[in-house]
Write a protein that holds these residues in place. Structure first.
Motif, PDB file in Angstrom:
ATOM      1  N   THR A  12       0.817  -1.217   0.000  1.00 32.93           N
ATOM      2  CA  THR A  12       0.000   0.000   0.000  1.00 32.93           C
ATOM      3  C   THR A  12       0.847   1.261   0.000  1.00 32.93           C
ATOM      4  O   THR A  12       0.351   2.336   0.336  1.00 32.93           O
ATOM      5  N   ARG A  13       2.109   1.134  -0.329  1.00 32.41           N
ATOM      6  CA  ARG A  13       3.014   2.288  -0.372  1.00 32.41           C
ATOM      7  C   ARG A  13       4.172   1.995  -1.305  1.00 32.41           C
ATOM      8  O   ARG A  13       4.417   0.846  -1.642  1.00 32.41           O
ATOM      9  N   PRO A  14       4.903   3.029  -1.741  1.00 34.09           N
ATOM     10  CA  PRO A  14       6.048   2.799  -2.642  1.00 34.09           C
ATOM     11  C   PRO A  14       7.249   2.247  -1.869  1.00 34.09           C
ATOM     12  O   PRO A  14       8.240   2.927  -1.629  1.00 34.09           O
ATOM     13  N   PHE A  15       7.157   0.990  -1.467  1.00 38.77           N
ATOM     14  CA  PHE A  15       8.148   0.394  -0.575  1.00 38.77           C
ATOM     15  C   PHE A  15       9.538   0.342  -1.202  1.00 38.77           C
ATOM     16  O   PHE A  15      10.522   0.755  -0.599  1.00 38.77           O
ATOM     17  N   TRP A  16       9.636  -0.183  -2.412  1.00 42.70           N
ATOM     18  CA  TRP A  16      10.956  -0.371  -3.029  1.00 42.70           C
ATOM     19  C   TRP A  16      11.623   0.955  -3.352  1.00 42.70           C
ATOM     20  O   TRP A  16      12.834   1.108  -3.192  1.00 42.70           O
ATOM     21  N   GLY A  17      10.867   1.932  -3.786  1.00 44.79           N
ATOM     22  CA  GLY A  17      11.433   3.250  -4.035  1.00 44.79           C
ATOM     23  C   GLY A  17      11.968   3.877  -2.756  1.00 44.79           C
ATOM     24  O   GLY A  17      13.057   4.458  -2.732  1.00 44.79           O
ATOM     25  N   GLY A  18      11.206   3.742  -1.668  1.00 45.42           N
ATOM     26  CA  GLY A  18      11.671   4.260  -0.385  1.00 45.42           C
ATOM     27  C   GLY A  18      12.905   3.529   0.115  1.00 45.42           C
ATOM     28  O   GLY A  18      13.822   4.134   0.672  1.00 45.42           O
ATOM     29  N   LEU A  19      12.941   2.210  -0.102  1.00 45.75           N
ATOM     30  CA  LEU A  19      14.104   1.431   0.330  1.00 45.75           C
ATOM     31  C   LEU A  19      15.363   1.853  -0.433  1.00 45.75           C
ATOM     32  O   LEU A  19      16.429   2.048   0.169  1.00 45.75           O
ATOM     33  N   PHE A  20      15.244   2.013  -1.743  1.00 42.30           N
ATOM     34  CA  PHE A  20      16.401   2.443  -2.527  1.00 42.30           C
ATOM     35  C   PHE A  20      16.843   3.850  -2.135  1.00 42.30           C
ATOM     36  O   PHE A  20      18.041   4.155  -2.128  1.00 42.30           O
ATOM     37  N   ALA A  21      15.902   4.728  -1.807  1.00 44.90           N
ATOM     38  CA  ALA A  21      16.263   6.083  -1.380  1.00 44.90           C
ATOM     39  C   ALA A  21      16.987   6.055  -0.035  1.00 44.90           C
ATOM     40  O   ALA A  21      17.968   6.779   0.160  1.00 44.90           O
ATOM     41  N   VAL A  22      16.526   5.215   0.890  1.00 42.73           N
ATOM     42  CA  VAL A  22      17.194   5.101   2.189  1.00 42.73           C
ATOM     43  C   VAL A  22      18.597   4.529   2.011  1.00 42.73           C
ATOM     44  O   VAL A  22      19.565   5.013   2.622  1.00 42.73           O
ATOM     45  N   LEU A  23      18.727   3.512   1.163  1.00 40.04           N
ATOM     46  CA  LEU A  23      20.058   2.942   0.917  1.00 40.04           C
ATOM     47  C   LEU A  23      20.987   3.946   0.247  1.00 40.04           C
ATOM     48  O   LEU A  23      22.185   4.029   0.583  1.00 40.04           O
ATOM     49  N   ALA A  24      20.461   4.717  -0.691  1.00 39.66           N
ATOM     50  CA  ALA A  24      21.276   5.735  -1.357  1.00 39.66           C
ATOM     51  C   ALA A  24      21.710   6.806  -0.368  1.00 39.66           C
ATOM     52  O   ALA A  24      22.874   7.224  -0.368  1.00 39.66           O
ATOM     53  N   GLY A  25      20.800   7.238   0.479  1.00 36.53           N
ATOM     54  CA  GLY A  25      21.150   8.238   1.484  1.00 36.53           C
ATOM     55  C   GLY A  25      22.194   7.720   2.458  1.00 36.53           C
ATOM     56  O   GLY A  25      23.117   8.435   2.838  1.00 36.53           O
ATOM     57  N   ALA A  26      22.066   6.458   2.840  1.00 37.78           N
ATOM     58  CA  ALA A  26      23.057   5.872   3.746  1.00 37.78           C
ATOM     59  C   ALA A  26      24.418   5.785   3.065  1.00 37.78           C
ATOM     60  O   ALA A  26      25.452   6.073   3.682  1.00 37.78           O
ATOM     61  N   GLU A  27      24.443   5.404   1.803  1.00 34.36           N
ATOM     62  CA  GLU A  27      25.710   5.301   1.065  1.00 34.36           C
ATOM     63  C   GLU A  27      26.391   6.664   0.946  1.00 34.36           C
ATOM     64  O   GLU A  27      27.586   6.796   1.170  1.00 34.36           O
ATOM     65  N   ILE A  28      25.619   7.681   0.593  1.00 37.33           N
ATOM     66  CA  ILE A  28      26.184   9.015   0.428  1.00 37.33           C
ATOM     67  C   ILE A  28      26.603   9.597   1.781  1.00 37.33           C
ATOM     68  O   ILE A  28      27.614  10.289   1.891  1.00 37.33           O
ATOM     69  N   CYS A  29      25.860   9.288   2.813  1.00 39.22           N
ATOM     70  CA  CYS A  29      26.115   9.843   4.142  1.00 39.22           C
ATOM     71  C   CYS A  29      27.291   9.168   4.836  1.00 39.22           C
ATOM     72  O   CYS A  29      28.023   9.810   5.588  1.00 39.22           O
TER      73      CYS A  29
END
Length: 161
Positions: A12-29
């Motif tokens: 019921t939500r954009p789960f995979w898009g949110g997961l990839f965004a969190v992983l990208a933010g963690a990688e950059i951070c």
């Protein structure tokens, strides 16, 4: 029970898009948060990396917990991931940028699932009695077309199935 609730929540939500965004933010951070000797060599150049990573993590969580804001979160995630390419160690050595662009695109493209609409029922006109000979027949008005059934939709942006 718990697995079915997890699947229902995830769908019921954009789960995979949110997961990839969190992983990208963690990688950059995480890359600028190296040992102190490396951090001293970077200087203030590490601050935008940390800030962009935190913002991308927040946007990924926004897509999960406020799916109605997925469009804005997807666009901002893609823009920040692209800016990180220039401002932050090649966007986390390209991994963070690619994950961010993928996650932003998935968030923006996601549509909530709407239940299929039932087929409209065929209505038959009621049988008319035969008019008596010599009596005037009143003009018949055409029957109004039945309105298509509409299911309530929880998406404020009006996505349709």
């Amino acid at each position: 029970m718990l697995l079915s609730r997890w699947r229902r929540w995830r769908r019921t939500r954009p789960f995979w898009g949110g997961l990839f965004a969190v992983l990208a933010g963690a990688e950059i951070c995480v890359l600028p948060l190296a040992p102190l000797k490396v951090m001293l060599q970077q200087g203030v150049a590490g601050i935008p990396s940390v800030l962009m990573g935190i913002v991308m993590i927040v946007l990924g969580l926004t897509a999960w917990f406020a799916p109605a804001q997925r469009g804005l979160a997807g666009i901002l995630t893609t823009l920040i991931a692209t800016a990180a390419l220039v401002l932050s160690n090649l966007g986390g050595f390209l991994i963070g940028t690619l994950l961010g662009i993928l996650g932003g695109g998935l968030m923006f493209a996601w549509q909530p699932y709407a239940a299929p609409r039932p087929a409209p029922a065929q209505e038959t006109a009621p049988a008319q009695g035969t008019p008596v000979e010599g009596s005037p027949t009143p003009p018949q008005a055409p029957a109004p077309a039945p309105a298509p059934p509409s299911a309530p939709h929880h998406d404020p942006q009006g996505a349709q199935p």
